[in-house]
Design a protein around this motif. Structure first.
Motif, PDB file in Angstrom:
ATOM      1  N   LEU A 111      -8.045  -2.500  -4.038  1.00 56.38           N
ATOM      2  CA  LEU A 111      -8.331  -1.125  -3.628  1.00 56.38           C
ATOM      3  C   LEU A 111      -9.576  -1.043  -2.750  1.00 56.38           C
ATOM      4  N   VAL A 135     -12.361   5.073  -4.863  1.00 53.82           N
ATOM      5  CA  VAL A 135     -12.504   4.455  -6.191  1.00 53.82           C
ATOM      6  C   VAL A 135     -13.812   4.940  -6.802  1.00 53.82           C
ATOM      7  N   ASN A 161       0.821  -1.210   0.000  1.00 55.72           N
ATOM      8  CA  ASN A 161       0.000   0.000   0.000  1.00 55.72           C
ATOM      9  C   ASN A 161       0.854   1.260   0.000  1.00 55.72           C
ATOM     10  N   VAL A 170      -7.514   2.362 -12.590  1.00 52.97           N
ATOM     11  CA  VAL A 170      -7.317   1.030 -12.021  1.00 52.97           C
ATOM     12  C   VAL A 170      -6.605   0.138 -13.029  1.00 52.97           C
ATOM     13  N   PHE A 219      -8.928   5.827  -9.288  1.00 51.18           N
ATOM     14  CA  PHE A 219      -8.786   5.887  -7.834  1.00 51.18           C
ATOM     15  C   PHE A 219      -7.812   6.992  -7.448  1.00 51.18           C
ATOM     16  N   TYR A 223      -8.209   4.630  -0.109  1.00 51.41           N
ATOM     17  CA  TYR A 223      -8.420   4.935  -1.529  1.00 51.41           C
ATOM     18  C   TYR A 223      -9.884   5.250  -1.831  1.00 51.41           C
TER      19      TYR A 223
END
Length: 419
Positions: free
Chosen positions: A90, A99, A53, A70, A108, A97
């Motif tokens: 995600l 999205v 991450n 993405v 995202f 995040y």
């Protein structure tokens, strides 16, 4: 000579050659072994999800407007050593995040809370520039030629808290202290060189502590009192006068007690300057020539178990400065360490929220299929919302009050969560 236990059992003690081999095995095995300390082993645990991450965070920050598709992240999955769908990954971290769908394509970005941590980290880096300048000066002052190779130093820069762009962010602001030199013309031989010696910086952590306590500088043994023989060896060695790591190591005879004392002080100082009071022994060994370190660094460290803890966790030899930890907890946390821990907590919170939602969704599906029977009698079935609220409270209590539970998000145990 490498020998397995089965090979050792097959040796005949009455055979003179076998006796020599057994003695050789015992001596070498003792040199590479150290009694495990569960607390310090725990401090070495790495959270693979945190690492990934953090890499994704850096990818987004390098993108225009700090937004990425993405699909773009999916192409990076192999380099991140990940499999599966990027969208699923995600969605596991809703606190990290955002999205969203735009023109039939998923994008995202970092959440507001995540961006707040990024800004906090950048602010800390700006405030710490003078500290990093002093840290770099100390490292250069301990090296025999007052120079460090840039390629080598980059392997350990994060251990000392240096940002990736330290060469253009920090060094140009201190021309009176540093300069970049390249005497051979090759890119791999580019060095950072100390321009001027600062006597006020040539004072070790141990010397500063001794000055505050108004005693002579000396090492601290962090072993239990039951380690009698190790304590005896430590006390005997500690009687030798302390030698500053900022004294030129070329002035001492190789193999002498004075040289060992100076090397011990240098390694103590190096680890004291790191954020987590630990480092890879292999990477430290790359600076053997610059810091005049012993060829068998592992063996040297294992001779001083009261000061250093050596672990082979993840098949990587790591040395930990014992006095830097209370159990598995770092005693003095650098501001950069604190903000990195906040990132881990935010990640854990998002993962908990994701698992809670999936749990609730699965329960609803089972209810529709008639798989959950209502319980009769005095016991009332808790609603999903009540259970989730209690889970949230437990999670908060774990994070706030229990250090062991707090460290769980630094372990790879997260791999057992809901898919």
């Amino acid at each position: 000579m490498a020998m397995t236990r089965s090979t050792l059992r097959s040796l005949n003690p009455k055979n003179p050659n076998s006796s020599v081999l057994i003695l050789h095995f015992i001596r070498n095995f003792s040199l590479w072994s150290m009694k495990k300390d569960p607390a310090l082993e725990s401090s070495l645990s790495r959270n693979r999800r945190w690492i990934i991450n953090n890499q994704i965070k850096n990818i987004i920050l390098r993108c225009p407007n700090q937004v990425a598709s993405v699909r773009f992240l999916q192409k990076k999955f192999k380099s991140l050593d990940l499999q599966g769908k990027a969208l699923n990954w995600l969605k596991k971290y809703p606190c990290c995040y955002d999205v969203y769908l735009d023109n039939d394509e998923y994008y995202f970005k970092l959440t507001k809370r995540m961006m707040s941590l990024v800004e906090e980290e950048e602010s800390i880096k700006d405030l710490q520039e003078p500290i990093l300048m002093e840290r770099l000066a100390k490292l250069l002052m301990m090296s025999c030629n007052h120079r460090l190779n840039v390629v080598k130093f980059n392997e350990l820069k994060r251990n000392f808290g240096f940002p990736d762009d330290y060469l253009i962010r920090i060094l140009p602001k201190y021309p009176e202290m540093f300069r970049i030199v390249n005497y051979s013309g090759k890119r791999s031989t580019m060095d950072i060189e100390l321009v001027s010696w600062n006597p006020s910086l040539a004072v070790s952590v141990l010397e500063n502590v001794a000055k505050e306590r108004q005693v002579g500088p000396g090492f601290t043994c962090s072993l239990p009192l039951s380690w009698g023989k190790s304590w005896d060896r430590f006390n005997e060695f500690n009687r030798i006068p302390y030698i500053s790591p900022y004294v030129d190591g070329r002035d001492f005879v190789e193999g002498s007690k004075e040289m060992e004392k100076r090397t011990l002080g240098l390694l103590h100082e190096l680890l004291s300057l790191t954020l987590w009071k630990k480092a890879s022994i292999l990477k430290l060994g790359h600076f053997r020539r610059e810091f005049i370190l012993p060829e068998k660094l592992n063996v040297f460290l294992l001779r001083h178990p009261g000061i250093f803890y050596v672990s082979n966790k993840y098949q990587i030899y790591t040395v930990v400065l014992r006095e830097g930890y209370n159990g598995s907890e770092l005693i003095h946390k650098d501001p950069l360490v604190v903000v990195k821990e906040k990132f881990g907590e935010l990640m854990q919170e998002g993962l908990h929220e994701y698992n809670r939602r999936r749990h609730a969704l699965n329960l609803e599906k089972k209810k529709k299929k008639g798989m959950i029977m209502m319980r009769s009698g005095k016991k009332e079935q808790r609603s999903v919302a009540e259970a989730s609220e209690e889970d949230d409270q437990r999670g908060k209590q774990r994070n706030l009050y229990n250090p062991e539970e707090r460290k769980r998000f630094y372990e790879i145990l997260f791999d057992g969560d809901a898919a």
